[in-house]
Design a protein around this motif. Structure first.
Motif, PDB file in Angstrom:
ATOM      1  N   ARG A  88      51.165  43.175  35.633  1.00 35.15           N
ATOM      2  CA  ARG A  88      50.802  44.440  36.293  1.00 35.15           C
ATOM      3  C   ARG A  88      50.719  44.258  37.810  1.00 35.15           C
ATOM      4  NH1 ARG A  88      49.837  48.291  32.756  1.00 35.15           N
ATOM      5  NH2 ARG A  88      49.202  47.766  30.628  1.00 35.15           N
ATOM      6  N   ALA A  89      50.285  43.068  38.240  1.00 34.76           N
ATOM      7  CA  ALA A  89      50.235  42.789  39.683  1.00 34.76           C
ATOM      8  C   ALA A  89      51.646  42.727  40.270  1.00 34.76           C
ATOM      9  CB  ALA A  89      49.494  41.488  39.941  1.00 34.76           C
TER      10      ALA A  89
ATOM     11  N   ALA B 203      44.340  44.779  46.175  1.00 30.88           N
ATOM     12  CA  ALA B 203      43.424  45.159  45.098  1.00 30.88           C
ATOM     13  C   ALA B 203      43.596  44.300  43.858  1.00 30.88           C
ATOM     14  CB  ALA B 203      43.624  46.634  44.738  1.00 30.88           C
ATOM     15  N   ASP B 204      44.767  43.665  43.717  1.00 24.85           N
ATOM     16  CA  ASP B 204      45.057  42.869  42.524  1.00 24.85           C
ATOM     17  C   ASP B 204      44.884  41.371  42.742  1.00 24.85           C
ATOM     18  OD1 ASP B 204      45.824  44.979  40.725  1.00 24.85           O
ATOM     19  OD2 ASP B 204      47.619  45.228  41.948  1.00 24.85           O
ATOM     20  N   LYS B 205      44.662  40.956  43.983  1.00 24.66           N
ATOM     21  CA  LYS B 205      44.523  39.528  44.248  1.00 24.66           C
ATOM     22  C   LYS B 205      43.228  38.991  43.648  1.00 24.66           C
ATOM     23  CE  LYS B 205      47.320  39.047  48.431  1.00 24.66           C
ATOM     24  NZ  LYS B 205      47.334  38.603  49.852  1.00 24.66           N
ATOM     25  N   VAL B 206      43.295  37.739  43.185  1.00 22.76           N
ATOM     26  CA  VAL B 206      42.121  37.082  42.625  1.00 22.76           C
ATOM     27  C   VAL B 206      41.852  35.812  43.419  1.00 22.76           C
ATOM     28  CG1 VAL B 206      42.496  37.999  40.312  1.00 22.76           C
ATOM     29  CG2 VAL B 206      43.506  35.803  40.939  1.00 22.76           C
TER      30      VAL B 206
ATOM     31  N   MET C 134      40.922  42.442  33.236  1.00 22.48           N
ATOM     32  CA  MET C 134      41.964  43.469  33.214  1.00 22.48           C
ATOM     33  C   MET C 134      42.447  43.719  34.635  1.00 22.48           C
ATOM     34  SD  MET C 134      43.805  45.475  31.308  1.00 22.48           S
ATOM     35  CE  MET C 134      42.882  45.474  29.772  1.00 22.48           C
ATOM     36  N   ALA C 135      43.762  43.858  34.798  1.00 19.64           N
ATOM     37  CA  ALA C 135      44.312  44.116  36.121  1.00 19.64           C
ATOM     38  C   ALA C 135      43.892  45.488  36.609  1.00 19.64           C
ATOM     39  CB  ALA C 135      45.841  44.032  36.075  1.00 19.64           C
ATOM     40  N   LYS C 136      43.910  45.662  37.924  1.00 20.37           N
ATOM     41  CA  LYS C 136      43.459  46.901  38.527  1.00 20.37           C
ATOM     42  C   LYS C 136      44.594  47.883  38.782  1.00 20.37           C
ATOM     43  CE  LYS C 136      39.783  44.354  40.865  1.00 20.37           C
ATOM     44  NZ  LYS C 136      39.199  43.983  42.163  1.00 20.37           N
TER      45      LYS C 136
ATOM     46  N   LEU D  72      49.382  32.677  46.072  1.00 20.62           N
ATOM     47  CA  LEU D  72      49.677  34.085  46.312  1.00 20.62           C
ATOM     48  C   LEU D  72      48.516  34.992  45.920  1.00 20.62           C
ATOM     49  CD1 LEU D  72      53.345  34.356  44.940  1.00 20.62           C
ATOM     50  CD2 LEU D  72      52.612  34.081  47.326  1.00 20.62           C
ATOM     51  N   GLY D  73      47.526  34.429  45.204  1.00 23.27           N
ATOM     52  CA  GLY D  73      46.421  35.245  44.716  1.00 23.27           C
ATOM     53  C   GLY D  73      46.745  35.977  43.439  1.00 23.27           C
TER      54      GLY D  73
END
Length: 313
Positions: free
Chosen positions: A120-121, A308-311, A1-3, A109-110
């Motif tokens: 959401r990102a 905070a949303d990068k993976v 789930m996105a943050k 871009l992550g």
């Protein structure tokens, strides 16, 4: 789930137009992914599908003229490149909803690869202007090449049409093309004014630091410095190409043995053909030679995810 569910959104959904490629409506997986992303964007966001034969530049420009300031490309690297090409020089921002096999640009871009999390990102992301590469005026985000790789794309397209898209089939296309390889091509490269004559099976012009790191190749700093990392394959036999392909998969390509590397902001390539086949971000087209590669500085505005949303890619 996105943050980003509880985070302040920086991109208004009403400004978003999602541009989907023609196959997304027929592919059940992509269709479901777009539905999830649109649900995350909310009812104010707009979805438009372009169709085969449409002028994508005109299609994207129409969305910009209609007042949308964030154009989200829903598809693989080829679709993202096509939408980006239409936005060069524009104040409109490019967002990416990754639906492809590799998604090199989005991963660099992550961005999350799950559609809801990616949407959401984007909503919580921030605009950034970046430099891009072009060949004969055609933008590319990841790479462009001349030689055996465009032939690999032809083989991959035929395999995909028959069996569907997968990484295993993409790798099979590489092997199949190498086994049919005949001989290296004579090329003349002029890199930042320095002329080099050679015979090579492949010239690969990179603009993606993520893609280079993914395959254990040097050159990420050159990308950050707004240069091309240019890889020239050495050797001219099938065995040598097979060894290089294996070393690439194992992240152990040797500069000086398998490839030579050149860094430059400008590159011209002359080949024996007046209209060589050129590959760019998974697409291909014959272009009039000599081929002219240039860096277009700060030419494209993109949405990058919040930290905070990068993976991890």
């Amino acid at each position: 789930m996105a943050k980003t569910q509880g985070a302040k959104l920086t991109i208004s959904p009403a400004t978003i137009c999602v541009v989907a490629n023609p196959k997304s409506g027929r592919n059940s997986k992509d269709r479901a992914a777009i539905e999830q992303a649109m649900a995350a964007f909310g009812p104010q966001a707009t979805l438009r599908r372009w169709h085969k034969g449409d002028d994508l530049d005109a299609f994207v420009q129409k969305a910009v003229d209609d007042g949308f300031t964030t154009i989200v490309a829903a598809g693989g690297d080829g679709t993202v490149m096509g939408v980006a090409h239409a936005l060069v020089g524009s104040q409109a921002q490019l967002g990416v909803l990754p639906l492809g096999t590799f998604n090199y640009f989005a991963r660099g871009l992550g961005l999350p690869q799950e559609p809801e999390a990616a949407a959401r990102a984007i909503l919580a992301g921030h605009p950034r202007r970046i430099s891009v590469g072009s060949v004969n005026g055609q933008l590319f985000l990841n790479n462009a090449s001349v030689g055996i790789y465009p032939s690999i794309l032809l083989a991959r397209e035929a395999v995909y049409d028959r069996w569907g898209r997968s990484r295993a089939l993409a790798h099979w296309s590489v092997l199949r093309t190498i086994l049919k390889f005949q001989r290296p091509k004579r090329m003349v490269l002029t890199a930042d004014g320095t002329r080099i004559e050679m015979k090579t099976p492949l010239v690969f012009v990179a603009r993606s630091a993520y893609q280079l790191e993914r395959f254990g190749l040097q050159g990420a700093q050159a990308i950050s410095d707004d240069q091309f990392a240019i890889f020239v394959a050495r050797g001219g036999t099938r065995l040598h190409l097979l060894k290089t392909a294996v070393r690439l998969a194992l992240r152990s390509v040797s500069v000086g043995d398998d490839v030579d590397v050149i860094y430059a902001r400008q590159l011209d390539i002359e080949t024996s053909r007046s209209r060589p086949l050129v590959a760019f971000d998974g697409e291909k087209r014959r272009m009039r030679g000599p081929l002219s590669f240039r860096i277009q500085s700060a030419a494209l505005s993109i949405i990058v995810p919040d930290e905070a949303d990068k993976v991890a890619a």
